[in-house]
Scaffold this motif. Structure first.
Motif, PDB file in Angstrom:
ATOM      1  N   HIS A 227       0.823  -1.210   0.000  1.00 58.00           N
ATOM      2  CA  HIS A 227       0.000   0.000   0.000  1.00 58.00           C
ATOM      3  C   HIS A 227       0.859   1.262   0.000  1.00 58.00           C
ATOM      4  N   ALA A 228       2.117   1.140   0.426  1.00 53.65           N
ATOM      5  CA  ALA A 228       3.004   2.304   0.460  1.00 53.65           C
ATOM      6  C   ALA A 228       4.335   1.955  -0.186  1.00 53.65           C
ATOM      7  N   LEU A 229       4.700   2.677  -1.230  1.00 51.60           N
ATOM      8  CA  LEU A 229       5.960   2.475  -1.947  1.00 51.60           C
ATOM      9  C   LEU A 229       6.796   3.745  -1.861  1.00 51.60           C
ATOM     10  N   LEU A 230       8.084   3.580  -1.644  1.00 54.75           N
ATOM     11  CA  LEU A 230       9.000   4.708  -1.591  1.00 54.75           C
ATOM     12  C   LEU A 230      10.030   4.562  -2.699  1.00 54.75           C
ATOM     13  N   PHE A 231      10.016   5.493  -3.650  1.00 58.67           N
ATOM     14  CA  PHE A 231      10.978   5.505  -4.757  1.00 58.67           C
ATOM     15  C   PHE A 231      12.099   6.484  -4.398  1.00 58.67           C
ATOM     16  N   VAL A 232      13.322   5.988  -4.288  1.00 58.65           N
ATOM     17  CA  VAL A 232      14.441   6.861  -3.946  1.00 58.65           C
ATOM     18  C   VAL A 232      15.540   6.758  -5.004  1.00 58.65           C
ATOM     19  N   GLY A 233      16.258   7.854  -5.207  1.00 54.74           N
ATOM     20  CA  GLY A 233      17.340   7.869  -6.181  1.00 54.74           C
ATOM     21  C   GLY A 233      17.607   9.277  -6.673  1.00 54.74           C
ATOM     22  N   PRO A 234      18.681   9.468  -7.425  1.00 50.06           N
ATOM     23  CA  PRO A 234      19.035  10.798  -7.927  1.00 50.06           C
ATOM     24  C   PRO A 234      17.950  11.381  -8.826  1.00 50.06           C
ATOM     25  N   GLU A 235      17.947  12.692  -8.918  1.00 53.25           N
ATOM     26  CA  GLU A 235      17.007  13.403  -9.802  1.00 53.25           C
ATOM     27  C   GLU A 235      17.251  12.983 -11.250  1.00 53.25           C
TER      28      GLU A 235
ATOM     29  N   ARG B  45      -4.155  16.414   6.258  1.00 54.69           N
ATOM     30  CA  ARG B  45      -5.491  16.185   6.827  1.00 54.69           C
ATOM     31  C   ARG B  45      -6.571  16.272   5.749  1.00 54.69           C
ATOM     32  N   GLU B  46      -6.411  17.222   4.837  1.00 55.59           N
ATOM     33  CA  GLU B  46      -7.359  17.327   3.719  1.00 55.59           C
ATOM     34  C   GLU B  46      -7.296  16.072   2.848  1.00 55.59           C
ATOM     35  N   LEU B  47      -6.082  15.581   2.636  1.00 51.13           N
ATOM     36  CA  LEU B  47      -5.896  14.365   1.836  1.00 51.13           C
ATOM     37  C   LEU B  47      -6.564  13.165   2.500  1.00 51.13           C
ATOM     38  N   THR B  48      -6.326  12.969   3.787  1.00 51.29           N
ATOM     39  CA  THR B  48      -6.909  11.807   4.477  1.00 51.29           C
ATOM     40  C   THR B  48      -8.432  11.888   4.500  1.00 51.29           C
ATOM     41  N   GLY B  49      -8.948  13.115   4.531  1.00 45.51           N
ATOM     42  CA  GLY B  49     -10.399  13.284   4.463  1.00 45.51           C
ATOM     43  C   GLY B  49     -10.950  12.810   3.136  1.00 45.51           C
ATOM     44  N   ARG B  50     -10.251  13.106   2.053  1.00 45.26           N
ATOM     45  CA  ARG B  50     -10.679  12.678   0.717  1.00 45.26           C
ATOM     46  C   ARG B  50     -10.535  11.161   0.565  1.00 45.26           C
ATOM     47  N   LEU B  51      -9.511  10.594   1.196  1.00 44.77           N
ATOM     48  CA  LEU B  51      -9.311   9.149   1.111  1.00 44.77           C
ATOM     49  C   LEU B  51     -10.407   8.393   1.865  1.00 44.77           C
TER      50      LEU B  51
ATOM     51  N   LEU C 126       1.242   8.996   9.026  1.00 46.87           N
ATOM     52  CA  LEU C 126       1.674   7.660   9.443  1.00 46.87           C
ATOM     53  C   LEU C 126       0.541   6.627   9.443  1.00 46.87           C
ATOM     54  N   LYS C 127      -0.618   7.008   9.938  1.00 45.99           N
ATOM     55  CA  LYS C 127      -1.735   6.054  10.011  1.00 45.99           C
ATOM     56  C   LYS C 127      -2.193   5.654   8.612  1.00 45.99           C
ATOM     57  N   THR C 128      -2.172   6.603   7.689  1.00 46.36           N
ATOM     58  CA  THR C 128      -2.564   6.300   6.308  1.00 46.36           C
ATOM     59  C   THR C 128      -1.596   5.315   5.673  1.00 46.36           C
ATOM     60  N   LEU C 129      -0.304   5.484   5.951  1.00 43.45           N
ATOM     61  CA  LEU C 129       0.696   4.578   5.399  1.00 43.45           C
ATOM     62  C   LEU C 129       0.574   3.179   5.989  1.00 43.45           C
ATOM     63  N   GLU C 130       0.209   3.107   7.270  1.00 41.39           N
ATOM     64  CA  GLU C 130       0.129   1.808   7.944  1.00 41.39           C
ATOM     65  C   GLU C 130      -1.197   1.107   7.682  1.00 41.39           C
TER      66      GLU C 130
ATOM     67  N   THR D 290      10.219   6.656  10.742  1.00 40.85           N
ATOM     68  CA  THR D 290       8.818   6.232  10.862  1.00 40.85           C
ATOM     69  C   THR D 290       8.131   6.129   9.506  1.00 40.85           C
ATOM     70  N   ILE D 291       8.547   6.973   8.570  1.00 42.54           N
ATOM     71  CA  ILE D 291       8.006   6.924   7.212  1.00 42.54           C
ATOM     72  C   ILE D 291       8.608   5.749   6.451  1.00 42.54           C
ATOM     73  N   VAL D 292       9.931   5.641   6.477  1.00 45.33           N
ATOM     74  CA  VAL D 292      10.641   4.606   5.714  1.00 45.33           C
ATOM     75  C   VAL D 292      10.205   3.210   6.135  1.00 45.33           C
ATOM     76  N   SER D 293      10.027   2.999   7.434  1.00 47.93           N
ATOM     77  CA  SER D 293       9.677   1.667   7.941  1.00 47.93           C
ATOM     78  C   SER D 293       8.295   1.212   7.501  1.00 47.93           C
ATOM     79  N   ARG D 294       7.442   2.122   7.095  1.00 49.74           N
ATOM     80  CA  ARG D 294       6.084   1.787   6.674  1.00 49.74           C
ATOM     81  C   ARG D 294       5.956   1.638   5.156  1.00 49.74           C
ATOM     82  N   CYS D 295       7.089   1.765   4.443  1.00 49.37           N
ATOM     83  CA  CYS D 295       7.060   1.695   2.986  1.00 49.37           C
ATOM     84  C   CYS D 295       7.961   0.586   2.460  1.00 49.37           C
ATOM     85  N   GLN D 296       7.629   0.083   1.279  1.00 54.39           N
ATOM     86  CA  GLN D 296       8.525  -0.790   0.534  1.00 54.39           C
ATOM     87  C   GLN D 296       9.398   0.118  -0.319  1.00 54.39           C
TER      88      GLN D 296
END
Length: 312
Positions: free
Chosen positions: A22-30, A82-88, A117-121, A142-148
């Motif tokens: 449900h949560a993906l983290l893409f990391v790398g150079p620009e 908060r606006e985003l989580t409301g829409r979700l 954090l709750k949305t990611l988890e 806390t963010i990284v641990s909840r993402c692949q």
């Protein structure tokens, strides 16, 4: 998409097996393709072939522009999350999944991080969140641990040239663009498509050569000319100069080491500079550039920073 075949295969297997996190983290150079792949994945999840901007279930979280000043803010606020989580929490307008793309996860404020954090988890409904960042080290644990996390590295030159040719560019143009891209397909594509970007690189090359070839009094005199008077533009200009000058120094070092095929640029001014600067002076300059780059995050005085480089 140019390069990153392994990452594409991993995502395809996850999609086929119904195991996409449900949560993906893409990391790398620009410029390595994080945004391109994120948007391609979003289209696949949403079964959408058109413009994502018009899809009701594709949501983005980005740094906003201040309506009063007209300038981009420095962070993504807790109110935006908060606006985003409301829409979700609402039903999907298309009857399927929802996808959130956080283009600059490093810009999340502390409050925004905690609110996310709750949305990611435990995302509401069939929701997928894709975050983009330069490095996982720039984000709270806390963010990284909840993402692949999927890491985007530098793409080999051969793959970039092949990809550009498939896009319709000539092999000669593809080779020139690839040489200055430093393994980043996005930079190569931008070089070929945006004349202003290409002109900026050429101007930067000439500025760097002029600065490094000049005597000390001339270099110190150029400092005031290179940095604009506007406070809002000083930091961005300084970072751009460092990028350009590091590329030139890299090419000069490669030439000193006899590795000219790896150079980003090929021009008579660079030939002139190569004969005028010693390896010792070059390394001293590169060290000064590194020191200034490290100091930019602390809002260093731009003129003093350039003077430090000039004195090196």
């Amino acid at each position: 998409m140019i390069g990153h075949t392994r990452i594409q295969e991993i995502l395809s297997r996850m999609l086929d097996g119904g195991s996409l996190p449900h949560a993906l983290l893409f990391v790398g150079p620009e410029g390595t393709g994080k945004t391109t792949l994120a948007r391609g994945l979003a289209k696949t999840i949403l079964s959408h072939k058109g413009d994502l901007a018009v899809h009701p279930d594709f949501l983005t979280l980005e740094v906003l522009v201040d309506e009063k000043t007209g300038k981009r803010k420095s962070q993504i606020s807790v109110d935006q999350v908060r606006e985003l989580t409301g829409r979700l929490g609402l039903s999907s307008l298309s009857g399927g999944a929802k996808v959130v793309f956080i283009e600059d996860a490093c810009a999340l404020s502390i409050g925004a991080v905690n609110a996310l954090l709750k949305t990611l988890e435990e995302p509401k409904g069939n929701t997928h969140v894709i975050l983009r960042a330069g490095s996982s080290d720039e984000l709270p644990a806390t963010i990284v641990s909840r993402c692949q996390t999927l890491r985007f590295g530098i793409v080999p030159n051969g793959q970039i040239i092949e990809g550009l040719v498939k896009m319709g560019f000539t092999k000669g143009d593809a080779q020139v663009a690839t040489a200055q891209s430093l393994g980043r397909p996005g930079r190569a594509i931008r070089y070929l498509k945006e004349s202003t970007y290409q002109a900026g690189i050429t101007t930067g090359l000439n500025q760097a050569v002029t600065f490094l070839c000049a005597s000390l009094p001339q270099r110190l005199g150029q400092v005031m000319e290179l940095i604009p008077k506007s406070e809002t533009e000083k930091e961005e200009t300084l970072e751009g100069l460092i990028d350009q000058w590091e590329l030139v120094c890299r090419d000069l070092l490669l030439r000193h080491l006899g590795l000219t095929p790896l150079q980003s640029f090929s021009s008579p001014p660079l030939d002139q500079l190569a004969g005028a600067i010693s390896t010792k002076s070059l390394l001293s300059t590169m060290h000064a550039l590194h020191e200034v780059r490290s100091a930019t995050s602390h809002h260093v005085n731009s003129h003093l920073a350039l003077e430090h480089i000039a004195l090196s």
